[in-house]
Each structure stands twice: as C-alpha cells, then as structure tokens.
Design a protein around this motif. Structure first.
Motif, PDB file in Angstrom:
ATOM      1  N   HIS A 153       0.760  -3.251  -5.845  1.00  8.87           N
ATOM      2  CA  HIS A 153       1.596  -2.071  -5.747  1.00  8.87           C
ATOM      3  C   HIS A 153       3.040  -2.497  -5.504  1.00  8.87           C
ATOM      4  O   HIS A 153       3.301  -3.436  -4.747  1.00  8.87           O
ATOM      5  CB  HIS A 153       1.119  -1.176  -4.603  1.00  8.87           C
ATOM      6  N   TYR A 154       3.962  -1.786  -6.132  1.00  7.80           N
ATOM      7  CA  TYR A 154       5.371  -2.145  -6.067  1.00  7.80           C
ATOM      8  C   TYR A 154       6.167  -1.128  -5.267  1.00  7.80           C
ATOM      9  O   TYR A 154       5.776   0.040  -5.157  1.00  7.80           O
ATOM     10  CB  TYR A 154       5.943  -2.274  -7.496  1.00  7.80           C
TER      11      TYR A 154
ATOM     12  N   ALA B  68      -0.472   6.257  -7.014  1.00  9.06           N
ATOM     13  CA  ALA B  68      -0.983   4.924  -7.328  1.00  9.06           C
ATOM     14  C   ALA B  68      -0.789   4.555  -8.795  1.00  9.06           C
ATOM     15  O   ALA B  68      -0.624   3.373  -9.120  1.00  9.06           O
ATOM     16  CB  ALA B  68      -2.461   4.828  -6.964  1.00  9.06           C
TER      17      ALA B  68
ATOM     18  N   ALA C 236       2.858   3.577  -8.904  1.00 10.30           N
ATOM     19  CA  ALA C 236       3.131   2.455  -8.004  1.00 10.30           C
ATOM     20  C   ALA C 236       2.589   1.138  -8.532  1.00 10.30           C
ATOM     21  O   ALA C 236       3.053   0.068  -8.131  1.00 10.30           O
ATOM     22  CB  ALA C 236       2.550   2.740  -6.625  1.00 10.30           C
ATOM     23  N   THR C 237       1.601   1.183  -9.421  1.00  6.99           N
ATOM     24  CA  THR C 237       1.028  -0.040  -9.977  1.00  6.99           C
ATOM     25  C   THR C 237       1.649  -0.427 -11.316  1.00  6.99           C
ATOM     26  O   THR C 237       1.219  -1.395 -11.945  1.00  6.99           O
ATOM     27  CB  THR C 237      -0.501   0.105 -10.133  1.00  6.99           C
TER      28      THR C 237
ATOM     29  N   ASP D 283       0.848  -1.196   0.000  1.00  6.84           N
ATOM     30  CA  ASP D 283       0.000   0.000   0.000  1.00  6.84           C
ATOM     31  C   ASP D 283       0.877   1.238   0.000  1.00  6.84           C
ATOM     32  O   ASP D 283       1.537   1.527   0.991  1.00  6.84           O
ATOM     33  CB  ASP D 283      -0.891   0.001   1.239  1.00  6.84           C
ATOM     34  N   PRO D 284       0.902   2.020  -1.114  1.00  2.00           N
ATOM     35  CA  PRO D 284       1.798   3.169  -1.188  1.00  2.00           C
ATOM     36  C   PRO D 284       1.404   4.293  -0.262  1.00  2.00           C
ATOM     37  O   PRO D 284       2.175   5.210  -0.033  1.00  2.00           O
ATOM     38  CB  PRO D 284       1.690   3.598  -2.662  1.00  2.00           C
TER      39      PRO D 284
ATOM     40  N   ARG E 287      -6.751   0.821  -6.630  1.00  8.12           N
ATOM     41  CA  ARG E 287      -6.568   0.411  -5.233  1.00  8.12           C
ATOM     42  C   ARG E 287      -6.276  -1.085  -5.143  1.00  8.12           C
ATOM     43  O   ARG E 287      -5.486  -1.526  -4.303  1.00  8.12           O
ATOM     44  CB  ARG E 287      -7.827   0.719  -4.414  1.00  8.12           C
TER      45      ARG E 287
END
Length: 255
Positions: free
Chosen positions: A249-250, A23, A26-27, A3-4, A245
């Motif tokens: 996420h990385y 997001a 991050a995805t 979860d960023p 959501r």
C-alpha cells in the motif's frame, strides 16, 4: 507495508490533503495513481443514497473510503436483495471497467461514509491510457463476481441467523471498529427477508452476550463468538479479498 485503514494524513490538523483509504487506489503504484489524482473528489455517502441505478448509464465511479454500499438486484414481485457488500476494499463503477453501457445492479448506501468520486469520462480515459490500471481493477471485478456467487449460495441455503451474523461481520470488516450504525429493517432489506426474522436473530445474539442493540446501531461485543454463529461464507468472502490486503500500500494523498 503501509495499511490505509490506520494511516493518518501528513500535514497536521489544518492540512487539506487526505491519505487515500480505499484499498483499490492505495495499491496502485504512484505512476498509475497520478492519472487519477486530478480527477478525484471527496464526497459524502448519505444513508439510502443511490450511487448507481440498474439499467442506467453511470455518470461516475466511486472508490469507497468509509461506509458500506449494497449492490442490489430486484424483481417486481420479490423486491430487492443484496448480492454484494462494497466498502473500502472496493468501488462502485464496475460497468465502466467492463465497457458496458448500462449498470446491471443498483448500488445503495447502507452505512454512511465517504468516497472518492471520478467522472465516468475521466475514468474511461485513464483505463484507455493505462492497461496496467485496467488489469488492476479487473482483479476486483473478478473478486466481485465470486462475491455475487457466494452470496447467492448463502441466500439460498443458509438460515437467517447465519446470514445476519455474516452480514454484520462483513460490514464490520469494511467499517472497522465494533459499532455498526444499522437498523433491523436495513439488514432485512439487504438480505431480502422479513424484519421479524432479523429481529429474532439479533435478539438471540444479544441474549447470548454477543452483541448489544442500540437506537439505530449494533455493537459487537464478542467477535469470535459472532463468527461462530455465521455460516462459512463469511470466512470465504473475507479470504478472497486478501489479494488486496496483502499487496503493498502506498501513501497516496488527494485534496
């Protein structure tokens, strides 16, 4: 799943690297994010700063890390009105993804924060190199179009009090925490209504113990009751963004 919105950068207090909070970035799988990493620069977002203006050629895209940006349209007679709220689940620079030469809407910082900025030329090069990345970003563009349409309906059909509650909940969702650093006038400008109507709505919410007003900020005391005061647009708009959501996420980090 990472979860960023709650992660912490690796490397201690002296680390110069930061974990990506946006997001959209991050995805992205690491191979695709690696195309962005050399070009991303952390920049502050200042209150009322114009990131992109209508009918101008954009010089950069901004992936919002914190804060809130309003996408606005306006007429000479009626003034500006908000058609989308952009935060950590979005970015400013949709026209670059679509290959348009000009932006249609004005993007203005409503709640200060930060963003990862990438020059327009570098952004376009990445999209040409990686069709998968373009497809990923187009998912957000599709959501933004739905967001524009839903807010247009909300502005036309729902009472000021419902729209004020909806705006605060969407802002809180993008900021996190229970305190929103906004004034009555700022919310009025975003909604395209007169300030007294916003002040009345906020006063009623405060009298009912749902919020607490302060100098330049509003604290949400009862989130569930505030949702009860908002129109159903708040739930619809929030649900649309579950696609980002719920994606993996990385742990991307940038300087």
């Amino acid at each position: 799943m990472f979860d960023p919105t709650t992660s912490k950068p690796v490397g201690g207090a002296n680390s110069t690297r930061r974990t990506v909070q946006n997001a959209i970035l991050a995805t992205l799988p690491e191979q695709q994010f690696a195309l962005f990493r050399p070009h991303l620069r952390a920049v502050p977002l200042k209150l009322n700063e114009v990131l992109q203006d209508a009918l101008r050629y954009p010089d950069a895209a901004y992936f919002i890390e914190s804060g809130v940006v309003s996408r606005m349209v306006r007429t000479a007679r009626d003034g500006p009105v908000e058609v989308a709220v952009v935060g950590k689940f979005g970015f400013v620079g949709v026209s670059l993804v679509l290959g348009a030469k000009q932006t249609i809407q004005r993007s203005v910082v409503r709640v200060p924060g930060s963003a990862l900025r990438i020059d327009a030329d570098a952004f376009r090069d990445i999209l040409q190199q990686s069709p998968q990345t373009r497809e990923h970003l187009l998912r957000y563009v599709q959501l933004l179009l739905a967001l524009n349409a839903q807010i247009a309906l909300c502005n036309a059909r729902h009472d000021i009090s419902e729209r004020v509650a909806r705006w605060m909940l969407l802002a809180q969702d993008r900021i996190g925490g229970d305190r929103i650093p906004v004034t009555h006038g700022l919310i009025a400008t975003a909604l395209g209504v007169r300030r007294p109507g916003v002040s009345k709505a906020l006063s009623d919410l405060e009298a009912n113990g749902i919020i607490t007003g302060g100098r330049g900020s509003i604290r949400i005391r009862d989130m569930e009751r505030l949702r009860g005061q908002a129109c159903e647009c708040e739930r619809i708009l929030k649900d649309r963004f579950r696609v980002f959501r719920d994606m993996p996420h990385y742990h991307h980090r940038v300087v």
